[in-house]
Design an enzyme around this catalytic site. Structure first.
Site, PDB file in Angstrom:
ATOM      1  N   THR A 113       0.856  -1.192   0.000  1.00 45.83           N
ATOM      2  CA  THR A 113       0.000   0.000   0.000  1.00 45.83           C
ATOM      3  C   THR A 113       0.885   1.233   0.000  1.00 45.83           C
ATOM      4  O   THR A 113       1.912   1.275   0.677  1.00 45.83           O
ATOM      5  CB  THR A 113      -0.954   0.018   1.208  1.00 45.83           C
ATOM      6  OG1 THR A 113      -1.818  -1.108   1.110  1.00 45.83           O
ATOM      7  CG2 THR A 113      -1.822   1.268   1.231  1.00 45.83           C
ATOM      8  N   PHE A 149       1.080   5.218   0.774  1.00 46.45           N
ATOM      9  CA  PHE A 149       0.449   6.266   1.569  1.00 46.45           C
ATOM     10  C   PHE A 149       1.056   7.610   1.176  1.00 46.45           C
ATOM     11  O   PHE A 149       2.200   7.661   0.723  1.00 46.45           O
ATOM     12  CB  PHE A 149       0.738   6.040   3.062  1.00 46.45           C
ATOM     13  CG  PHE A 149       0.121   4.783   3.623  1.00 46.45           C
ATOM     14  CD1 PHE A 149      -1.092   4.826   4.281  1.00 46.45           C
ATOM     15  CD2 PHE A 149       0.763   3.560   3.494  1.00 46.45           C
ATOM     16  CE1 PHE A 149      -1.665   3.680   4.800  1.00 46.45           C
ATOM     17  CE2 PHE A 149       0.203   2.395   4.004  1.00 46.45           C
ATOM     18  CZ  PHE A 149      -1.020   2.455   4.659  1.00 46.45           C
TER      19      PHE A 149
END
Ligand SMILES: O=C(O)C(=O)C[C@]1(C(=O)O)C=C[C@@H](O)C=C1
Length: 355
Positions: free
Chosen positions: A257, A259
Site C-alpha cells: 500500500t 500512503f
C-alpha cells in the site's frame, strides 16, 4: 560467564558508551539547527538524503533495512528535540496506516488515530495535527477514491510518500480453524486474501464474512468472540492480544500500500523526487494526448495516471498524475508550464522525495 564472553560484552559496553555520546552530540546539533530554522522543522528532503547516504556507506553486516530503521528512530528523537510533531492517521490503533506513520516518522511523534480519511484531512487543515498520513493506492486493489477526491479539494500539499508491504494474517483467540464461524475484515483485505481463504478454510460455505471499517476494528470484534477470526496485520494481533493462525495470507506476496504524507509545506528538492498533479482537459478527440505531450518532449517520466469523476458534470474526469522529478527541476517546470497553458484545470499537489 567465560572470559571470552566477558571480553566481548566489555567491548559492547565501551562501544555503547561511544554511541551514547555520539547520539547525544547529534541531538544537540539538531537542536541548534532547530533554533536557526524559522517555522518548519520537518525536512523530508534532508531526512531522505541522510538515509540514502547511510545506505550507500553501509559496510554491513547490518542490512540497509536495519540501518534505515535505526536511523529513522535516531532522527525521530532528534526531530522531537526541535519540535514535537503530531501525525494524524486513519485509525484505530493497529492499522497499516499506523505502521506507515512509524515507518516514516519513527516512534517519537504523537500519532493521532482518526475515524476517517476526511478526519485526517480536517485535523491537518485545522492545525490540530502537524501532518497526516492517508492511503492512496494498493498494488492489488488500486486507488483509494476518497483520498483522491479530498486531494482535489484541499489546500494541503503532498509532502511525502510511504510504501508499506502489506502482510495480512488470520488472527483469532485460538488457532483452531474448525471453530471459526465468522471472519471480520475490511473489504479491501478480504479481496487481497480471497485465494487463500478459498483454499485453506474448512467449512468455508458456513463461514460468514463480515465487513468492518478497518482491520483493527475486525481484530477488536474478534477479541470478544471465540468463534470469530479477523484478517489484519500483525500489529492488530499485538494490540488486541490475539493469536496468529496463519501469516502472509495475501494472494500477492508483493502486496503493497502506498500512503501520502499531507501537510502545509512545499518540500525542497532532494535529488530523487516525485511530483503529483491533478489536471483536466476538454472532452474532444486527442485532447489527452496533446495535454500530456510536453512530458515526452521534456523527457519527464510518468509513474501513474489515474482518472476520477470530476463531480462537476456527467462523464467529466480529472486525471491524477505522478511524474519523476521536482517541480523546480528545469525540465519538469517547463513541461508543467506548457500543460498549464493547455489544461482546463491544473493543480500541483506537491513535490516530495521518492519512497
Ligand atoms: O537537518 C535538519 O534540518 C535537521 O533538523 C536535522 C534532522 C536530523 O535529525 O537529521 C531532523 C529533522 C529534519 O526533518 C531533518 C533532519
Amino acid at each position: 560467564m567465560t572470559e571470552q564472553l566477558k571480553q566481548l560484552r566489555d567491548r559492547i559496553d565501551s562501544i555503547d558508551s561511544e554511541l551514547l555520546k555520539l547520539i547525544n552530540m547529534r541531538a544537540e546539533l539538531a537542536q541548534q539547527i532547530g533554533h536557526q530554522k524559522n517555522g518548519v522543522t520537518y525536512r523530508p528532503e534532508r531526512e531522505s538524503q541522510v538515509l540514502a547516504r547511510l545506505q550507500q556507506l553501509n559496510p554491513g553486516p547490518l542490512t540497509n533495512e536495519h540501518i534505515t530503521q535505526l536511523f529513522i528512530e535516531i532522527i525521530s528523537a532528534c526531530r522531537a528535540m526541535e519540535e514535537p510533531l503530531s501525525i494524524a492517521y486513519l485509525g484505530p490503533q493497529g492499522t497499516f496506516s499506523e505502521e506507515a506513520v512509524t515507518k516514516r516518522f519513527g516512534s517519537t511523534v504523537a500519532a493521532l488515530a482518526c475515524n476517517s480519511i476526511d478526519d485526517v484531512f480536517r485535523k491537518v487543515e485545522s492545525g490540530t495535527a502537524s501532518y497526516g498520513v492517508v492511503p492512496v493506492e494498493n498494488s492489488t486493489e488500486g486507488a483509494v477514491g476518497r483520498t483522491m477526491d479530498l486531494l482535489l479539494q484541499t489546500s494541503l500539499t503532498v509532502c511525502g510518500e510511504i510504501e508499506l508491504p502489506v502482510h495480512q494474517c488470520l488472527i483469532a483467540q485460538q488457532t483452531d480453524l474448525t471453530v471459526i464461524q465468522k471472519i471480520y475484515s475490511h473489504p479491501q483485505s478480504f479481496a487481497q486474501c480471497l485465494g487463500w481463504l478459498n483454499k485453506h478454510l474448512p467449512n468455508l460455505q458456513a463461514i460468514a464474512r463480515i465487513d468492518t471499517a478497518s482491520n483493527a476494528d475486525a481484530a477488536r470484534i474478534a477479541a470478544a468472540d471465540k468463534n470469530a477470526a479477523a484478517i489484519a496485520g500483525r500489529k492488530a494481533a499485538d494490540v488486541f492480544g490475539l493469536k496468529i493462525c496463519a501469516k502472509n495470507i495475501e494472494d500477492d506476496p508483493n502486496n503493497t500500500t502506498r500512503f501520502l504524507v499531507i501537510g502545509t509545506q512545499q518540500v525542497s528538492a532532494s535529488g530523487k523526487d516525485k511530483t503529483s498533479i491533478v489536471t483536466s482537459t476538454s472532452n474532444r478527440p486527442g485532447a489527452i494526448h496533446e495535454l500530456l505531450a510536453p512530458f515526452a518532449r521534456y523527457q519527464v517520466s510518468m509513474n501513474r495516471l489515474e482518472s476520477r469523476p470530476s463531480r462537476r458534470g456527467l462523464w467529466e474526469y480529472v486525471f491524477f498524475i505522478d511524474i519523476e522529478g521536482h517541480q523546480q527541476d528545469e525540465n519538469v517546470a517547463k513541461a508543467l508550464e506548457e500543460i498549464r497553458n493547455k489544461a482546463t484545470f491544473l493543480k500541483i499537489l506537491g513535490s516530495y522525495p521518492s519512497a
